[in-house]
Motif scaffolding. Structure first.
Motif, PDB file in Angstrom:
ATOM      1  N   CYS A  55      24.859  49.303  40.898  1.00  0.00           N
ATOM      2  CA  CYS A  55      26.071  50.166  39.818  1.00  0.00           C
ATOM      3  C   CYS A  55      24.997  49.627  38.075  1.00  0.00           C
ATOM      4  O   CYS A  55      25.899  48.068  38.602  1.00  0.00           O
ATOM      5  CB  CYS A  55      26.728  50.424  40.475  1.00  0.00           C
ATOM      6  N   CYS A  58      29.653  48.211  38.068  1.00  0.00           N
ATOM      7  CA  CYS A  58      30.170  47.565  39.026  1.00  0.00           C
ATOM      8  C   CYS A  58      29.041  46.300  39.412  1.00  0.00           C
ATOM      9  O   CYS A  58      29.690  45.522  40.097  1.00  0.00           O
ATOM     10  CB  CYS A  58      31.093  47.887  39.269  1.00  0.00           C
ATOM     11  N   SER A  60      27.796  46.788  42.626  1.00  0.00           N
ATOM     12  CA  SER A  60      27.582  46.751  43.735  1.00  0.00           C
ATOM     13  C   SER A  60      26.524  48.140  44.025  1.00  0.00           C
ATOM     14  O   SER A  60      26.003  48.273  43.317  1.00  0.00           O
ATOM     15  CB  SER A  60      28.927  48.053  43.817  1.00  0.00           C
ATOM     16  N   CYS A  85      28.509  55.867  42.887  1.00  0.00           N
ATOM     17  CA  CYS A  85      28.564  54.334  43.436  1.00  0.00           C
ATOM     18  C   CYS A  85      29.770  54.307  44.107  1.00  0.00           C
ATOM     19  O   CYS A  85      30.784  54.583  43.968  1.00  0.00           O
ATOM     20  CB  CYS A  85      29.027  53.049  41.812  1.00  0.00           C
ATOM     21  N   CYS A  88      33.427  51.767  42.550  1.00  0.00           N
ATOM     22  CA  CYS A  88      34.107  52.603  41.441  1.00  0.00           C
ATOM     23  C   CYS A  88      34.221  53.846  41.275  1.00  0.00           C
ATOM     24  O   CYS A  88      34.894  54.649  40.431  1.00  0.00           O
ATOM     25  CB  CYS A  88      33.204  51.593  40.758  1.00  0.00           C
TER      26      CYS A  88
END
Ligand SMILES: [Zn+2]
Length: 349
Positions: A55, A58, A60, A85, A88
């Protein structure tokens, strides 16, 4: 009426050389742009996601595919992948936060890259690309250049030639210039009589052509500026070749590096392998090339230095390989500049 290929070939043979030339130009534009776009987007996606999806917001790695979006390539809609994602919930694409983000007309962007390699002015580029404003092109140019500027170079190997060159400070394009007499803008300055109103550009280049070129500050180069700029790319294995400026000598002795210095009067220009002719030639080419812009605002000078560095690395050649290379490089790096952040930027050292 259906025209057969053999008839087209016959017709081509009847063309005079000027017409053949125009046909050739037409075919280059018509055939290369469309064939390379898909490949380029594919390669950006592969290189960007070489370690799996992540992502951009964030970081991730819990990412799922999330439908397609449409972009325009040569007037045709092309579907591209969108991701989401799971952490988030934000959606993104391979081009999020890159220069191509929200650019729906990729074929215009490819023409723009051609204009960049040729070094055309904004006005000429507007005419060639068509259906685009001066403001948009200005934004594309500096967004691409600020991405290229962020590209990291490797450490220097062996002999490193280092030399400074100077440009006049310029606020070109800024509307209100107070307390400043008009004068030659952004041109090149001579080393003799360097004042604190001149912008020092440091260029370092090793024999593998690994090159650093950036503004070091106003006025003459200091030892600390030198260290900040390229210290982390040097070790005491390197041998420095510089002009006679004392900051180089102090720097080399503090770092325990060998140094060969050459006076600018040019009486002794080489000592065997050691000289600064490659870096001096680089300066000469840079100054020749930058003249076409009739002065560059100092706050954008680093962008233009990065641009010239890229052009040198592709030897100023425009072909499918170098075009694709530039588009890919320009879009691997995240870039959150907007028109306003670019326009309102201030020059700081
Ligand atoms: Zn996220």
């Amino acid at each position: 009426m259906i025209v057969r290929a053999t008839e087209i070939l016959k017709a081509i043979q009847k063309l005079n050389s000027a017409e053949k030339h125009r046909l050739r130009e037409y075919l280059i534009v018509a055939l290369t742009a469309s064939s390379s776009t898909g490949t380029v987007l594919h390669e950006i996606s592969e290189r960007k996601n070489k370690n799996g999806y992540e992502c951009p917001d964030c970081e991730s790695e819990y990412i799922v595919r999330f439908g397609k979006y449409t972009t325009i390539v040569d007037g045709k809609d092309v579907k591209k992948q969108r991701y989401r994602c799971k952490a988030c919930k934000k959606t993104f694409t391979d081009l999020t936060n890159t220069v191509l983000y929200r650019t729906r007309h990729l074929n215009q962007w490819i023409k723009f890259i051609e204009c960049m390699i040729e070094g055309y002015s904004l006005r000429k580029s507007v005419d060639l690309i068509g259906n685009i404003t001066h403001v948009t092109l200005f934004y594309w140019r500096h967004k691409l250049l600020s991405s290229l500027k962020q590209m990291d170079i490797s450490n220097f190997e062996g002999i490193v030639e280092i030399d400074e060159t100077y440009f006049f400070y310029s606020e070109k394009g800024q509307r209100k210039i107070k307390d400043r007499k008009p004068r030659k803008r952004g041109g090149s300055a001579k080393k003799r009589g360097i004042s604190n109103e001149q912008v020092c550009v440091l260029v370092a280049r090793d024999r593998d052509k690994t090159t650093f070129s950036e503004i070091s500050g106003m006025g003459r180069l200091t030892k600390d500026q030198l260290d900040k700029a390229i210290g982390h790319r040097l070790s005491n294995e390197n041998i420095l070749c510089t002009d006679a400026w004392r900051a180089f000598k102090t720097y080399a002795s503090e770092k325990g590096m060998d140094i060969y210095q050459f006076k600018s009067d040019g009486k002794i220009r080489t000592k065997g392998l050691y000289h600064i002719q490659n870096v001096n030639n680089y300066h000469r080419r840079l100054k020749g090339w930058i003249q076409r812009f009739n002065g560059v605002a100092t706050k954008y000078l680093n962008n233009y230095l990065a641009w010239f560095q890229v052009l040198e690395s592709i030897q100023h050649q425009r072909n499918e390989v170098t075009m694709n290379d530039l588009i890919i490089k320009g879009n691997l790096i995240e870039n959150r500049e907007t028109y306003d952040t670019l326009r309102l930027a201030k020059f700081t050292t």
